[in-house]
Design an enzyme around this catalytic site. Structure first.
Site, PDB file in Angstrom:
ATOM      1  N   ASP A 149      25.093  27.022 118.816  1.00 46.21           N
ATOM      2  CA  ASP A 149      24.386  27.909 117.900  1.00 46.21           C
ATOM      3  C   ASP A 149      23.385  27.074 117.095  1.00 46.21           C
ATOM      4  OD1 ASP A 149      25.870  26.541 116.040  1.00 46.21           O
ATOM      5  OD2 ASP A 149      27.226  28.196 115.607  1.00 46.21           O
ATOM      6  N   SER A 150      22.649  27.720 116.245  1.00 52.51           N
ATOM      7  CA  SER A 150      21.577  27.020 115.535  1.00 52.51           C
ATOM      8  C   SER A 150      22.069  26.377 114.249  1.00 52.51           C
ATOM      9  CB  SER A 150      20.481  28.010 115.176  1.00 52.51           C
ATOM     10  OG  SER A 150      20.973  28.916 114.185  1.00 52.51           O
ATOM     11  N   GLY A 151      23.275  26.708 113.855  1.00 49.76           N
ATOM     12  CA  GLY A 151      23.777  26.229 112.563  1.00 49.76           C
ATOM     13  C   GLY A 151      23.519  27.204 111.438  1.00 49.76           C
ATOM     14  N   ASP A 172      17.897  31.511 112.759  1.00 51.41           N
ATOM     15  CA  ASP A 172      17.513  32.816 112.213  1.00 51.41           C
ATOM     16  C   ASP A 172      17.997  32.923 110.777  1.00 51.41           C
ATOM     17  OD1 ASP A 172      20.169  32.811 112.962  1.00 51.41           O
ATOM     18  OD2 ASP A 172      20.205  34.889 113.649  1.00 51.41           O
ATOM     19  N   GLN A 177      17.314  40.483 115.350  1.00 54.74           N
ATOM     20  CA  GLN A 177      17.915  40.894 114.086  1.00 54.74           C
ATOM     21  C   GLN A 177      17.456  42.321 113.768  1.00 54.74           C
ATOM     22  OE1 GLN A 177      20.255  39.658 112.403  1.00 54.74           O
ATOM     23  NE2 GLN A 177      20.407  37.488 112.959  1.00 54.74           N
ATOM     24  N   GLY A 180      23.572  39.391 113.865  1.00 56.02           N
ATOM     25  CA  GLY A 180      23.736  40.272 112.715  1.00 56.02           C
ATOM     26  C   GLY A 180      24.719  41.402 112.926  1.00 56.02           C
ATOM     27  N   ASP A 234      30.811  35.371 122.516  1.00 57.05           N
ATOM     28  CA  ASP A 234      31.642  34.308 121.954  1.00 57.05           C
ATOM     29  C   ASP A 234      32.390  34.919 120.784  1.00 57.05           C
ATOM     30  OD1 ASP A 234      29.217  34.197 120.026  1.00 57.05           O
ATOM     31  OD2 ASP A 234      30.724  32.942 119.058  1.00 57.05           O
ATOM     32  N   CYS A 293      49.210  33.641 132.785  1.00 58.12           N
ATOM     33  CA  CYS A 293      48.941  32.361 132.108  1.00 58.12           C
ATOM     34  C   CYS A 293      50.199  31.495 132.055  1.00 58.12           C
ATOM     35  CB  CYS A 293      48.393  32.596 130.705  1.00 58.12           C
ATOM     36  SG  CYS A 293      49.642  32.948 129.456  1.00 58.12           S
ATOM     37  N   CYS A 337      52.870  32.834 129.595  1.00 62.31           N
ATOM     38  CA  CYS A 337      53.611  34.006 130.070  1.00 62.31           C
ATOM     39  C   CYS A 337      54.467  33.689 131.296  1.00 62.31           C
ATOM     40  CB  CYS A 337      52.656  35.153 130.370  1.00 62.31           C
ATOM     41  SG  CYS A 337      51.980  35.916 128.876  1.00 62.31           S
TER      42      CYS A 337
END
Lengths: 403, 403
Positions: free
Chosen positions: A94-96, A148, A218, A245, A295, A335, A338
């Site tokens: 991500d951009s932070g 953004d 956005q 957003g 994500d 999994c 389980c």
């Protein structure tokens, strides 16, 4: 690793749902895809081999956290994020911006960018569209995100009443959307400069020349602002587009409406990534509206809080009813957790505060999410997505369940 | 799982060092063996498959902890500890005595047993030789330990000056040793009753009829008391014998002397287990003195504290010198952590407080311990143990090392 072309190809569609293949410099990702969140270069609670076992083909790294510690300079000197963390598969960073707006203190936003103090030690920091691009170039993720402007709440455009307004200042939503577009333009310009004239930025070690960059749409819950954001952002031109957003407190129906309004306006041949979402039923519903990538910290965070996600809903492992329950968390799940362990044992470990409880619950939740994506992809491939969607909702409930 | 005979066979000797094969109802263990400690039914920080990957063939469970939570009755109803925790391989359980004497509050010891209050909730509890045997019968471990009286410090017999006295009341050491022998006799009697007349103890669900039982040699640092304890305990007759009351603060040379004095007096055809030891060089030195089995929290606890054990000694991962160190923890190690990750990355995860750091360091430390045991067994098998021992000490130092 030498750069490979970044490409995305849709192989099947079923209604608005799409199945495809993303090729990155570090390998291939089948979409729709879910990205486990590896905030500081590790998916919380488990090792990379458990992440691979669960079926993850791509993880997300947080630029804000990695920039503060251990630092993108250190990571670049180590050869980039893939090498530093020992994860050879695709990574999106991500951009932070989201963390600056949610974690950092004494934030000051201007047209140039954002100044803030680190949540770790109060150190003065600054992030701009160019700097966020540089940091991610040093990290060398396969997909970088533009910076953004994130605003605290969801708003709506007063010129439209289609989606429910939820109380934020509509002018602030418009201003943030418009600034995000201007920032996106600067971020793209910077990426082009790093790609085509690296000598002009000698302090930026580009560790992954094949890195792609996504723009972010956005506009809160306003259809008009979302449409304007799409047009302006697509006009700049990115390898893919995220919807930002959302999942910030708005009603889930509003989220679905915004996604259903926005996704179809994005170029059909580009990746569509819904940021920070969500519950399992959100993934199904947003795939139905044309989303390719997700994500969310939910499967990993909820695991550490003792919540298992199953096809029926949420199972709260601390509940006394599981004290002698010899069933696996989800008898239909394949999994490791389980296959090997009972609810009674997992409850015991959780109540005793053993960290292995967090690990085993994370293994299950991630597998459940990634298996859900596999089943979604299969359903789209067979042209049976609508049937899958109905069956999924029949079994799944957000209300606490007797399992 | 149906009971199999419990047996131990020595396959090679080299000086006093022994290599052998232990057969239990849940599988085979090669000796000398190290047992990772799975206090509450999980080895702290990692999953069973990581424990198996590291090469563990047997783990230790803590009777005190499991008795208090989730309870041996619950575990017995689930089919025993192996089934409850999903570990199909051999398990040894301690008697609970050590934890009663180190963790519990308001302890009151009498000839009958020990009364105490749970460290969890202050609940009144009692443990006797018979009750410790019953609890372990419910747990169904492959090896149960007798309850012994543990005293806080190390003492010596005033009649001998061979080993260094370290300040405890010698009469208390003798009294505890003698009481431990009387308790061992009662524990053995109880086990025989459960084996041969289970109807007389209808409240004890015996989940592993093939369970073996080990006596424990006490006597502090006094050669005379140790010899008396050996004679009296061997006279009762157990499938194996542990040396207790060491690694409690005495100088390491004294510990070696006590082991060197005690082990050879034990029956050559029975297992010899040194409880709660120790550092890697302790394992080598005590194998040289005839020990077959070890357990210790050191590799797992030190991992969580950021300490890696390598063939050179201890590596403290938080040290700044590792911030950009791209080497694995131990370049000669074959564990997942060393194959995949750098010191720089592990340091980053540790400094950031990521629990994955504890997991990855635990994976390494356990592998290191279990690989050390493999190398010890090979050296004994080849008749080269003395050479191995010298080479080991040449490389290994307890002083902080530049790695």
């Amino acid at each position: 690793m030498s750069p490979e072309p970044f490409s995305f190809r849709i192989t099947d569609t079923d209604g608005s749902a799409r199945r495809g293949v993303l090729v990155t410099p570090h390998g291939t990702v089948q979409t729709p895809a879910f990205m486990p969140v590896g905030t500081r270069g590790a998916v919380k609670g488990i090792t990379h081999r458990d992440v691979e076992d669960a079926g993850a083909e791509i993880i997300l790294g947080n630029t804000y956290h990695l920039h503060l510690r251990p630092g993108d300079g250190l990571i670049a000197r180590a050869g980039g994020l893939h090498t530093f963390i020992g994860w050879p598969h695709p990574i999106l960073t991500d951009s932070g911006g989201y963390q600056v707006f949610s974690l950092a203190a004494m934030r000051k936003v201007s047209e140039d960018g954002v100044e803030f103090r680190s949540h770790l030690d109060g150190a003065f920091c600054a992030l701009s569209p160019e700097k966020a691009t540089d940091i991610q170039a040093r990290l060398g993720s396969d997909i970088a995100m533009v910076l953004d402007e994130v605003i605290g709440a969801v708003g709506s455009d007063p010129n439209s009443t289609t989606f429910a307004p939820t109380g934020s200042d509509p002018e602030a939503v418009r201003a943030a959307m418009e600034r995000s577009v201007r920032w996106a333009r600067r971020a793209r310009l910077r990426l082009r400069q790093l790609r085509h004239d690296p000598a002009s930025a000698p302090d930026v070690i580009v560790t992954n020349p094949g890195q792609a960059q996504f723009g972010i749409i956005q506009g809160g819950t306003s259809p008009r602002l979302r449409t304007e954001s799409v047009q302006a952002t697509v006009d700049i031109g990115f390898e893919g587009y995220a919807i930002g957003g959302l999942s910030v407190g708005e009603p889930v129906d509003v989220m679905y409406e915004v996604v259903g309004h926005t996704a179809p306006q994005l170029p059909a041949d580009r990746l569509r990534y819904l940021m920070g979402t969500g519950m399992p039923d959100d993934l199904v519903e947003c795939v139905a509206r044309g989303i390719d990538m997700f994500d969310c910290v939910l499967p990993t965070r909820n695991a550490r809080n003792g919540q298992l996600l199953t096809r029926h809903g949420v199972l709260v492992i601390r509940n006394a009813q599981y004290a002698e329950d010899r069933q696996p968390p989800d008898p239909a799940c394949g999994c490791y957790t389980c296959r090997q362990f009972s609810r009674a044992y997992l409850r015991h470990l959780f109540m005793a505060g053993e960290m292995t409880a967090a690990t085993l619950l994370t293994v299950h939740n991630l597998y459940f999410y990634l298996d859900l994506m596999r089943r979604i992809r299969d359903a789209i491939g067979f042209g049976l997505f609508e049937q899958f969607r109905q069956e999924f909702h029949q079994a799944f409930s957000r209300r606490p369940q007797q399992h």
